[in-house]
Design a protein around this motif. Structure first.
Motif, PDB file in Angstrom:
ATOM      1  N   THR A  50      31.190 -45.206 -28.386  1.00  0.00           N
ATOM      2  CA  THR A  50      31.270 -45.463 -26.936  1.00  0.00           C
ATOM      3  C   THR A  50      32.403 -44.648 -26.312  1.00  0.00           C
ATOM      4  OG1 THR A  50      32.628 -47.443 -27.317  1.00  0.00           O
ATOM      5  CG2 THR A  50      30.269 -47.763 -27.127  1.00  0.00           C
ATOM      6  N   ASP A  51      33.512 -44.486 -27.046  1.00  0.00           N
ATOM      7  CA  ASP A  51      34.622 -43.682 -26.520  1.00  0.00           C
ATOM      8  C   ASP A  51      34.189 -42.237 -26.288  1.00  0.00           C
ATOM      9  OD1 ASP A  51      36.352 -45.808 -26.511  1.00  0.00           O
ATOM     10  OD2 ASP A  51      37.384 -45.257 -28.365  1.00  0.00           O
ATOM     11  N   ALA A  52      33.382 -41.699 -27.194  1.00  0.00           N
ATOM     12  CA  ALA A  52      32.906 -40.318 -27.045  1.00  0.00           C
ATOM     13  C   ALA A  52      32.034 -40.177 -25.805  1.00  0.00           C
ATOM     14  CB  ALA A  52      32.139 -39.890 -28.287  1.00  0.00           C
ATOM     15  N   CYS A  53      31.234 -41.199 -25.542  1.00  0.00           N
ATOM     16  CA  CYS A  53      30.386 -41.180 -24.346  1.00  0.00           C
ATOM     17  C   CYS A  53      31.241 -41.255 -23.081  1.00  0.00           C
ATOM     18  CB  CYS A  53      29.404 -42.342 -24.414  1.00  0.00           C
ATOM     19  SG  CYS A  53      28.294 -42.462 -23.000  1.00  0.00           S
ATOM     20  N   ILE A  54      32.234 -42.139 -23.091  1.00  0.00           N
ATOM     21  CA  ILE A  54      33.123 -42.274 -21.934  1.00  0.00           C
ATOM     22  C   ILE A  54      33.890 -40.982 -21.686  1.00  0.00           C
ATOM     23  CG2 ILE A  54      35.171 -43.489 -21.076  1.00  0.00           C
ATOM     24  CD1 ILE A  54      34.082 -45.981 -22.616  1.00  0.00           C
ATOM     25  N   ASP A  55      34.377 -40.376 -22.759  1.00  0.00           N
ATOM     26  CA  ASP A  55      35.083 -39.103 -22.627  1.00  0.00           C
ATOM     27  C   ASP A  55      34.180 -38.031 -22.022  1.00  0.00           C
ATOM     28  OD1 ASP A  55      37.324 -40.254 -23.729  1.00  0.00           O
ATOM     29  OD2 ASP A  55      37.023 -39.415 -25.741  1.00  0.00           O
ATOM     30  N   ALA A  56      32.910 -38.030 -22.436  1.00  0.00           N
ATOM     31  CA  ALA A  56      31.956 -37.051 -21.897  1.00  0.00           C
ATOM     32  C   ALA A  56      31.755 -37.271 -20.398  1.00  0.00           C
ATOM     33  CB  ALA A  56      30.636 -37.151 -22.645  1.00  0.00           C
ATOM     34  N   LEU A  57      31.672 -38.525 -19.999  1.00  0.00           N
ATOM     35  CA  LEU A  57      31.543 -38.836 -18.568  1.00  0.00           C
ATOM     36  C   LEU A  57      32.758 -38.339 -17.797  1.00  0.00           C
ATOM     37  CD1 LEU A  57      30.087 -42.464 -18.640  1.00  0.00           C
ATOM     38  CD2 LEU A  57      29.129 -40.558 -17.348  1.00  0.00           C
ATOM     39  N   LYS A  58      33.932 -38.598 -18.354  1.00  0.00           N
ATOM     40  CA  LYS A  58      35.171 -38.239 -17.653  1.00  0.00           C
ATOM     41  C   LYS A  58      35.335 -36.731 -17.516  1.00  0.00           C
ATOM     42  CE  LYS A  58      37.869 -42.400 -18.700  1.00  0.00           C
ATOM     43  NZ  LYS A  58      39.053 -42.948 -19.432  1.00  0.00           N
ATOM     44  N   ARG A  59      34.803 -35.965 -18.467  1.00  0.00           N
ATOM     45  CA  ARG A  59      34.944 -34.510 -18.357  1.00  0.00           C
ATOM     46  C   ARG A  59      33.753 -33.871 -17.641  1.00  0.00           C
ATOM     47  NH1 ARG A  59      34.098 -34.912 -24.111  1.00  0.00           N
ATOM     48  NH2 ARG A  59      32.079 -34.001 -24.711  1.00  0.00           N
ATOM     49  N   GLY A  60      32.896 -34.715 -17.066  1.00  0.00           N
ATOM     50  CA  GLY A  60      31.845 -34.208 -16.198  1.00  0.00           C
ATOM     51  C   GLY A  60      30.546 -33.837 -16.870  1.00  0.00           C
ATOM     52  N   GLU A  61      30.265 -34.425 -18.037  1.00  0.00           N
ATOM     53  CA  GLU A  61      28.999 -34.147 -18.732  1.00  0.00           C
ATOM     54  C   GLU A  61      27.879 -34.991 -18.116  1.00  0.00           C
ATOM     55  OE1 GLU A  61      28.582 -31.872 -20.889  1.00  0.00           O
ATOM     56  OE2 GLU A  61      30.530 -31.459 -21.819  1.00  0.00           O
ATOM     57  N   THR A  62      27.631 -34.766 -16.843  1.00  0.00           N
ATOM     58  CA  THR A  62      26.672 -35.578 -16.079  1.00  0.00           C
ATOM     59  C   THR A  62      25.555 -34.731 -15.471  1.00  0.00           C
ATOM     60  OG1 THR A  62      28.088 -35.390 -14.107  1.00  0.00           O
ATOM     61  CG2 THR A  62      28.408 -37.321 -15.527  1.00  0.00           C
ATOM     62  N   HIS A  63      25.419 -33.517 -15.956  1.00  0.00           N
ATOM     63  CA  HIS A  63      24.430 -32.602 -15.395  1.00  0.00           C
ATOM     64  C   HIS A  63      23.321 -32.324 -16.407  1.00  0.00           C
ATOM     65  CE1 HIS A  63      27.084 -31.914 -11.975  1.00  0.00           C
ATOM     66  NE2 HIS A  63      28.079 -31.821 -12.851  1.00  0.00           N
ATOM     67  N   TYR A  64      22.356 -31.515 -15.994  1.00  0.00           N
ATOM     68  CA  TYR A  64      21.262 -31.166 -16.885  1.00  0.00           C
ATOM     69  C   TYR A  64      21.789 -30.500 -18.157  1.00  0.00           C
ATOM     70  CZ  TYR A  64      17.806 -31.917 -13.156  1.00  0.00           C
ATOM     71  OH  TYR A  64      17.009 -32.463 -12.187  1.00  0.00           O
ATOM     72  N   ALA A  65      21.117 -30.813 -19.244  1.00  0.00           N
ATOM     73  CA  ALA A  65      21.403 -30.178 -20.529  1.00  0.00           C
ATOM     74  C   ALA A  65      20.119 -29.536 -21.033  1.00  0.00           C
ATOM     75  CB  ALA A  65      21.907 -31.225 -21.527  1.00  0.00           C
ATOM     76  N   PRO A  66      20.170 -28.720 -22.082  1.00  0.00           N
ATOM     77  CA  PRO A  66      18.928 -28.177 -22.650  1.00  0.00           C
ATOM     78  C   PRO A  66      17.954 -29.298 -22.986  1.00  0.00           C
ATOM     79  CG  PRO A  66      20.827 -27.093 -23.609  1.00  0.00           C
ATOM     80  CD  PRO A  66      21.370 -28.224 -22.785  1.00  0.00           C
ATOM     81  N   SER A  67      16.689 -29.079 -22.695  1.00  0.00           N
ATOM     82  CA  SER A  67      15.692 -30.142 -22.840  1.00  0.00           C
ATOM     83  C   SER A  67      15.635 -30.709 -24.254  1.00  0.00           C
ATOM     84  CB  SER A  67      14.304 -29.626 -22.441  1.00  0.00           C
ATOM     85  OG  SER A  67      13.347 -30.677 -22.531  1.00  0.00           O
ATOM     86  N   ASN A  68      15.744 -29.875 -25.269  1.00  0.00           N
ATOM     87  CA  ASN A  68      15.649 -30.353 -26.653  1.00  0.00           C
ATOM     88  C   ASN A  68      16.911 -31.065 -27.127  1.00  0.00           C
ATOM     89  OD1 ASN A  68      13.201 -29.039 -26.560  1.00  0.00           O
ATOM     90  ND2 ASN A  68      13.423 -28.138 -28.597  1.00  0.00           N
ATOM     91  N   GLY A  69      18.024 -30.923 -26.387  1.00  0.00           N
ATOM     92  CA  GLY A  69      19.266 -31.571 -26.768  1.00  0.00           C
ATOM     93  C   GLY A  69      20.432 -30.608 -26.722  1.00  0.00           C
ATOM     94  N   ILE A  70      21.649 -31.153 -26.600  1.00  0.00           N
ATOM     95  CA  ILE A  70      22.837 -30.299 -26.574  1.00  0.00           C
ATOM     96  C   ILE A  70      23.004 -29.644 -27.954  1.00  0.00           C
ATOM     97  CG2 ILE A  70      23.995 -31.576 -24.742  1.00  0.00           C
ATOM     98  CD1 ILE A  70      25.648 -33.008 -26.880  1.00  0.00           C
ATOM     99  N   PRO A  71      23.486 -28.426 -28.005  1.00  0.00           N
ATOM    100  CA  PRO A  71      23.609 -27.715 -29.292  1.00  0.00           C
ATOM    101  C   PRO A  71      24.422 -28.484 -30.328  1.00  0.00           C
ATOM    102  CG  PRO A  71      23.941 -26.195 -27.468  1.00  0.00           C
ATOM    103  CD  PRO A  71      23.869 -27.568 -26.865  1.00  0.00           C
ATOM    104  N   GLU A  72      25.476 -29.168 -29.876  1.00  0.00           N
ATOM    105  CA  GLU A  72      26.323 -29.904 -30.805  1.00  0.00           C
ATOM    106  C   GLU A  72      25.549 -31.007 -31.523  1.00  0.00           C
ATOM    107  OE1 GLU A  72      28.889 -28.084 -27.630  1.00  0.00           O
ATOM    108  OE2 GLU A  72      26.977 -29.173 -27.673  1.00  0.00           O
ATOM    109  N   LEU A  73      24.642 -31.687 -30.815  1.00  0.00           N
ATOM    110  CA  LEU A  73      23.865 -32.754 -31.441  1.00  0.00           C
ATOM    111  C   LEU A  73      22.753 -32.190 -32.317  1.00  0.00           C
ATOM    112  CD1 LEU A  73      23.345 -35.699 -31.915  1.00  0.00           C
ATOM    113  CD2 LEU A  73      22.092 -35.817 -29.751  1.00  0.00           C
ATOM    114  N   LEU A  74      22.111 -31.129 -31.865  1.00  0.00           N
ATOM    115  CA  LEU A  74      21.082 -30.490 -32.699  1.00  0.00           C
ATOM    116  C   LEU A  74      21.675 -30.034 -34.028  1.00  0.00           C
ATOM    117  CD1 LEU A  74      19.207 -28.298 -30.035  1.00  0.00           C
ATOM    118  CD2 LEU A  74      18.580 -30.568 -30.869  1.00  0.00           C
TER     119      LEU A  74
END
Length: 377
Positions: A50-74
């Motif tokens: 949950t902290d990683a998700c909150i951190d992503a929100l705080k740094r502005g990860e709220t926009h479109y991403a690649p449809s198949n998934g972000i490279p880090e998760l793939l």
């Protein structure tokens, strides 16, 4: 008004969700209902996720991403699949979906043409059949041996020229059974000999007790024709995150991607960063939840057996699959109305005469539920 879709009209609602909704409605009326009807871990999502998700929100990860998934998760998924499942996989062979269920639906749309037959091994999770139907395919059911909960050569009789795919779920929802090497090899041989695709739903892989998890795509050349489906809901207590994935040959992923692009577009961007933390972070949370489920399993299965109920091998997942004498829907209704314990009728899983009890509930609730069931009978 013109009639609505006949295809969708022929699809039944999810029985597991229907039972859960009824139990929740009773709870809203002030009735003390213990729900053992839905497959949801009763743990909070681990804090580092949950902290990683909150951190992503705080740094502005709220926009479109690649449809198949972000490279880090793939990349994290690809590494996990190679390491844990022994399946050759690159990030280009991965798609992140809105839950494992969405991945299953997209796979059916990508693989099946109208009239193509898909074998479902029963008892089976409730959504396989509708996903096949919505994609225009035809479900064909094959009952697993009700004594061993393994496969035998009778499966070969279900294959014909129209057969396109087989769906495998091990550990199983609803039975909790885990397919052994012989059963998995039988499926692999069936697919190779008849040029079939396979979909392997492995969402419960982290919840196995004393048995070995075998990924179908790790057998021989099965990775060339298998769609391996998994997710974060069960292992990491992330049901509400709607975060799943599929691993398959690139040509299948490309077709699944089209379905995703024109439907949900992508998984929620900041949620995917929680998935990265889940796979790359401390795994002790997974072991702790596994051990607690095992403790509950070692209580509820003997308790049901002492009450005179026969149960399926509870070697995986977090379900007790219980054989009952009589109409399973009527018994489930009686338990809900008389003892205020919600369970799912086996008929929902094409297994009349059985009930599914989820032990994803506290020991306190499990003990009270068993006492209530014992009083009602």
């Amino acid at each position: 008004m013109k009639p609505l879709s006949a295809k969708i009209a022929g699809v039944t609602e999810s029985a597991t969700i229907a039972i859960s909704n009824k139990a929740k409605a009773m709870q809203r009326q002030g009735i003390d209902v213990i729900s053992l009807s839905i497959g949801e871990p009763d743990f909070a999502t681990p804090e580092h996720i949950t902290d990683a998700c909150i951190d992503a929100l705080k740094r502005g990860e709220t926009h479109y991403a690649p449809s198949n998934g972000i490279p880090e998760l793939l990349s994290a998924i690809s590494e996990k699949i190679n390491r844990d499942n022994h399946i050759p996989c690159t990030p280009q062979q991965v798609i992140v979906a809105c839950g494992a269920k969405d991945a299953i639906y997209e796979a059916c749309e990508a693989v099946l043409n109208p009239g193509d037959e898909t074998i479902i091994l029963t008892p089976a999770w409730v959504s396989y059949e509708p996903c096949i139907q919505i994609a225009g395919g035809k479900p064909v059911f094959h009952e697993i041996n009700p004594k061993t909960f393994q496969l035998d050569d009778s499966l070969l009789e279900k294959v014909n020229k129209k057969t396109k795919m087989i769906i495998v779920n091990s550990p199983s929802n609803p039975t909790g059974a885990v397919f052994n090497k012989k059963s998995m090899q039988l499926i692999a041989d069936l697919c190779m000999d008849n040029d079939l695709y396979a979909m392997s739903d492995e969402i419960y892989e982290k919840m196995i007790y004393g048995k070995e998890h075998i990924s179908l795509a790790s057998i021989g050349a099965m990775h060339e024709r298998t769609i391996t489906v998994n997710g974060f809901s069960k292992a990491y207590a992330m049901t509400g995150w709607r975060l799943g994935y599929a691993v398959a040959p690139k040509e299948i992923i490309a077709e699944m991607s089209k379905v995703q692009q024109h439907s949900v577009s992508q998984v929620t961007t900041f949620a995917m960063w929680g998935g990265v933390a889940a796979l790359k972070g401390d795994q002790s949370c997974v072991r702790e939840m596994h051990d607690e489920f095992d403790r509950r399993r070692n209580y509820i299965i003997p308790e049901l057996n002492r009450m005179g109920y026969e149960t399926a091998p509870a070697d995986g997942a977090f379900y007790a699959f219980v054989k009952v004498d009589g109409d399973d829907t009527e018994i489930a209704t009686r338990w809900l109305e008389k003892s205020h314990v919600a369970v799912t009728p086996g008929s929902a899983f094409d297994a009349p005469g059985w009930l599914r009890l989820s032990y994803a509930a506290s020991m306190e609730k499990l003990k009270e539920a068993m006492a209530r069931i014992k009083r009602v009978g």
